[in-house]
Design an enzyme around this catalytic site. Sequence first.
Site, PDB file in Angstrom:
ATOM      1  N   ALA A   1       0.766  -1.240   0.000  1.00  0.00           N
ATOM      2  CA  ALA A   1       0.000   0.000   0.000  1.00  0.00           C
ATOM      3  C   ALA A   1       0.799   1.294   0.000  1.00  0.00           C
ATOM      4  CB  ALA A   1      -0.948   0.012   1.209  1.00  0.00           C
ATOM      5  N   ALA A   2       2.045   1.300   0.455  1.00  0.00           N
ATOM      6  CA  ALA A   2       2.777   2.566   0.561  1.00  0.00           C
ATOM      7  C   ALA A   2       2.983   3.176  -0.831  1.00  0.00           C
ATOM      8  CB  ALA A   2       4.121   2.342   1.237  1.00  0.00           C
ATOM      9  N   PRO A   3       2.955   4.511  -0.907  1.00  0.00           N
ATOM     10  CA  PRO A   3       2.813   5.486   0.189  1.00  0.00           C
ATOM     11  C   PRO A   3       1.385   5.777   0.619  1.00  0.00           C
ATOM     12  CG  PRO A   3       3.214   6.647  -1.862  1.00  0.00           C
ATOM     13  CD  PRO A   3       3.307   5.179  -2.196  1.00  0.00           C
TER      14      PRO A   3
ATOM     15  N   CYS B   1       3.660  -0.513 -12.345  1.00  0.00           N
ATOM     16  CA  CYS B   1       4.035   0.678 -13.107  1.00  0.00           C
ATOM     17  C   CYS B   1       5.240   0.346 -13.985  1.00  0.00           C
ATOM     18  CB  CYS B   1       4.316   1.862 -12.177  1.00  0.00           C
ATOM     19  SG  CYS B   1       5.621   1.583 -10.956  1.00  0.00           S
TER      20      CYS B   1
ATOM     21  N   ARG C   1       8.633   2.664   4.801  1.00  0.00           N
ATOM     22  CA  ARG C   1       7.510   2.993   3.921  1.00  0.00           C
ATOM     23  C   ARG C   1       6.175   2.802   4.643  1.00  0.00           C
ATOM     24  NH1 ARG C   1       7.791   3.223  -1.449  1.00  0.00           N
ATOM     25  NH2 ARG C   1       6.071   1.763  -1.803  1.00  0.00           N
TER      26      ARG C   1
ATOM     27  N   ASP D   1      -0.913  -3.787  -5.819  1.00  0.00           N
ATOM     28  CA  ASP D   1      -0.120  -2.855  -6.624  1.00  0.00           C
ATOM     29  C   ASP D   1       1.331  -3.254  -6.397  1.00  0.00           C
ATOM     30  OD1 ASP D   1       0.301  -0.576  -8.294  1.00  0.00           O
ATOM     31  OD2 ASP D   1       0.925   0.539  -6.524  1.00  0.00           O
TER      32      ASP D   1
ATOM     33  N   GLY E   1      -1.670   6.361  -1.706  1.00  0.00           N
ATOM     34  CA  GLY E   1      -2.647   6.981  -2.596  1.00  0.00           C
ATOM     35  C   GLY E   1      -3.822   6.081  -2.926  1.00  0.00           C
TER      36      GLY E   1
ATOM     37  N   GLU F   1       2.089  -2.673   4.320  1.00  0.00           N
ATOM     38  CA  GLU F   1       3.371  -2.402   3.658  1.00  0.00           C
ATOM     39  C   GLU F   1       4.455  -3.147   4.424  1.00  0.00           C
ATOM     40  OE1 GLU F   1       6.385  -1.693   1.498  1.00  0.00           O
ATOM     41  OE2 GLU F   1       4.451  -0.909   0.819  1.00  0.00           O
TER      42      GLU F   1
END
Length: 481
Positions: free
Chosen positions: A109-111, A230, A137, A177, A113, A132
Amino acid sequence: MLPELFLERMKEMLGEEYPAFLQSLDGENYRALHLNMRKADIDKFQRESPFALRAVPWADGGFYYEESDQPGRHPLHAAGVYYIQEPSAMAPVPFLEARPGERILDLCAAPGGKTIQIADAMKGRGILVSNEMHPARARILSENVERMGVANAIVTNETPERLAGEFPGYFDRILVDAPCSGEGMFRKNDAACAQWSPENVDMCAERQDQILSCAAMMLRPGGRLVYSTCTFAPQEDEGTVSRFLHLHPEFEIRRAERPEGFVGGEGRWTADPAPGIEHTMRLMPHRLQGEGHYLAVLEKKGEQGTPRGSTGGLQSGIPKKEYAEFLAFQREYLNGENREGIFLRFGEQLYLGPADMPSLRGIKTLRCGLHLGTLKKNRFEPSHALALALSPGEARQFIDLSFDSGRAGRYIYGETISARTDGPVRVNRAGMNGQTKSEGEKPAEDPRGWCLVCVDGYSLGWGKITGEVIKNHYPKGLRKG
């Protein structure tokens, strides 16, 4: 300088689109923020915003802003009115379709958003576990959850393997993520570019396989899992999803409508593509205003039923006598007394955890719901987290400082404020409705004690009135200057 092996691979992948892709990496970075929709109304914020905003088309509450706006320096940022977030990073959460009252896990989950976006969709109801595994973090994640006023989040610092052992079949929805090689961030992050190597891509793909296997154990039948990265690397995108589906036939790709500018996944980019891989999605910087991302919507087959309980059972709350000081504070300074959840005490610190929250015994936990404050002898001192979770309408006394006057900025710098010239201090007895009702406000005749300090209608922190002075209780560690 972009890595040569990376460029060769992208040229082979993209063919005639490669020149446009390469040109996009020399283009501008797009800056965006995501509105905290538990605090602010989208239309009202657009009308009154001090920034030049354009909507991010794939995320409700997402807005591009201009570099000159500098929203990170504005008191509204300190008030948790918005979260500064790369526009493409806003894409995965809408496909999670989080709902109020559910059990949801943000596994990497960090940071924070995406956790904030999930919290918006949950509307403060249900259990949100935001995890996290890296301690530094995880602390940043916890700080952002506090700033954004999220009351139903449990912030943990555990490995996916540890959580999988505690929460088999527990969650309705899971977001992964995943840590990745970061190729999609090359345009804005030189460090990601410098650290890239084929070996790192291999390592990330292997770690993604492990994380997804843990996530699969924690999702109930009929539940939804959204996987995102990403990076452009097929080994970490279509490849990871395909490997997962081959190992976990109880999952399938869910077809979802692609927003304009998104493109489908490519089976030809991986050796053994799973059925439906074309229904996963890529965000490419030469096709939209954002960085490179990938996402896949996966569902676990089977009839939807009641999720299983955690291995440790339910967390027990404490009896009323152990938080009597808070109840006295609530009667005097807050509107409304029925707060949903369970009260938890850790030494002098008092928390309000979400209802039916799981036991956290043995789990590294940084935040277990809303930190209410500190229980002192015969008194209660409210936390900064509580201030940020309140609206002006939930406080008996509040003062609304205008950003334009500079008073909110002076408060954040730690200055004492005046109950008269910076005021007036107002009282509100309109009830807990999340908004201040004008008919419930009036200037306080003899203000004293705790006062919620606001900026342009949004809570910012606490002050304590003594005579005509409001002593500043904005945390020293957050003060500017």
